[in-house]
Design a protein around this motif. Structure first.
Motif, PDB file in Angstrom:
ATOM      1  N   LYS A   3       0.843  -1.188   0.000  1.00  0.00           N
ATOM      2  CA  LYS A   3       0.000   0.000   0.000  1.00  0.00           C
ATOM      3  C   LYS A   3       0.885   1.248   0.000  1.00  0.00           C
ATOM      4  O   LYS A   3       1.878   1.313   0.723  1.00  0.00           O
ATOM      5  CB  LYS A   3      -0.882  -0.027   1.247  1.00  0.00           C
ATOM      6  CG  LYS A   3      -1.841   1.108   1.336  1.00  0.00           C
ATOM      7  CD  LYS A   3      -2.675   1.013   2.603  1.00  0.00           C
ATOM      8  CE  LYS A   3      -3.481   2.258   2.777  1.00  0.00           C
ATOM      9  NZ  LYS A   3      -4.141   2.287   4.081  1.00  0.00           N
ATOM     10  N   ASP A   4       0.499   2.228  -0.810  1.00  0.00           N
ATOM     11  CA  ASP A   4       1.274   3.466  -0.861  1.00  0.00           C
ATOM     12  C   ASP A   4       1.095   4.244   0.432  1.00  0.00           C
ATOM     13  O   ASP A   4      -0.002   4.314   0.980  1.00  0.00           O
ATOM     14  CB  ASP A   4       0.833   4.331  -2.041  1.00  0.00           C
ATOM     15  CG  ASP A   4       1.355   3.820  -3.368  1.00  0.00           C
ATOM     16  OD1 ASP A   4       2.344   3.070  -3.354  1.00  0.00           O
ATOM     17  OD2 ASP A   4       0.780   4.165  -4.407  1.00  0.00           O
ATOM     18  N   ALA A  48       9.134   7.631   1.780  1.00  0.00           N
ATOM     19  CA  ALA A  48       7.874   7.871   2.490  1.00  0.00           C
ATOM     20  C   ALA A  48       7.480   6.644   3.304  1.00  0.00           C
ATOM     21  O   ALA A  48       6.979   6.773   4.427  1.00  0.00           O
ATOM     22  CB  ALA A  48       6.777   8.229   1.497  1.00  0.00           C
ATOM     23  N   ARG A  49       7.702   5.454   2.755  1.00  0.00           N
ATOM     24  CA  ARG A  49       7.406   4.219   3.505  1.00  0.00           C
ATOM     25  C   ARG A  49       8.298   4.125   4.752  1.00  0.00           C
ATOM     26  O   ARG A  49       7.828   3.755   5.833  1.00  0.00           O
ATOM     27  CB  ARG A  49       7.621   2.999   2.629  1.00  0.00           C
ATOM     28  CG  ARG A  49       6.519   2.786   1.639  1.00  0.00           C
ATOM     29  CD  ARG A  49       6.660   1.463   0.913  1.00  0.00           C
ATOM     30  NE  ARG A  49       5.646   1.371  -0.118  1.00  0.00           N
ATOM     31  CZ  ARG A  49       5.894   1.125  -1.395  1.00  0.00           C
ATOM     32  NH1 ARG A  49       7.117   0.908  -1.805  1.00  0.00           N
ATOM     33  NH2 ARG A  49       4.910   1.069  -2.268  1.00  0.00           N
ATOM     34  N   GLU A  50       9.574   4.449   4.594  1.00  0.00           N
ATOM     35  CA  GLU A  50      10.488   4.406   5.742  1.00  0.00           C
ATOM     36  C   GLU A  50      10.077   5.434   6.795  1.00  0.00           C
ATOM     37  O   GLU A  50      10.119   5.143   7.993  1.00  0.00           O
ATOM     38  CB  GLU A  50      11.920   4.674   5.281  1.00  0.00           C
ATOM     39  CG  GLU A  50      12.523   3.540   4.491  1.00  0.00           C
ATOM     40  CD  GLU A  50      13.897   3.871   3.936  1.00  0.00           C
ATOM     41  OE1 GLU A  50      14.477   4.909   4.329  1.00  0.00           O
ATOM     42  OE2 GLU A  50      14.394   3.094   3.105  1.00  0.00           O
TER      43      GLU A  50
END
Length: 77
Positions: A3-4, A48-50
């Motif tokens: 998922k973004d 952004a995920r991190e």
């Protein structure tokens, strides 16, 4: 696919800029290499995920510390 994450305003603007550049290159020719721009977009998404993972970990740690402090205060009464 994962998922973004939620993007910051800066990340959204950067992704939009790179996608616009990819579209411009696509208009010029269908055979133009766009791998460099695709890697930049992927790098922003990975960052952004991190960031989200780090924020979630920090939030969990803060909640744990708050529970510990509340339990300590309750035991002192």
């Amino acid at each position: 696919m994962a998922k973004d994450p939620k993007f910051t305003a800066k990340e959204t603007a950067q992704i939009g800029w790179y996608i616009a550049r990819m579209a411009k290159r696509g208009i010029a020719s269908e055979t133009v290499h766009q791998g460099d721009l695709e890697r930049k977009v992927e790098r922003i998404i990975d960052g952004a995920r991190e960031r989200e993972a780090q924020q979630a970990a920090e939030k969990a740690e803060a909640e744990k510390a708050a529970r510990k402090a509340a339990a300590k205060a309750k035991n002192r009464k």
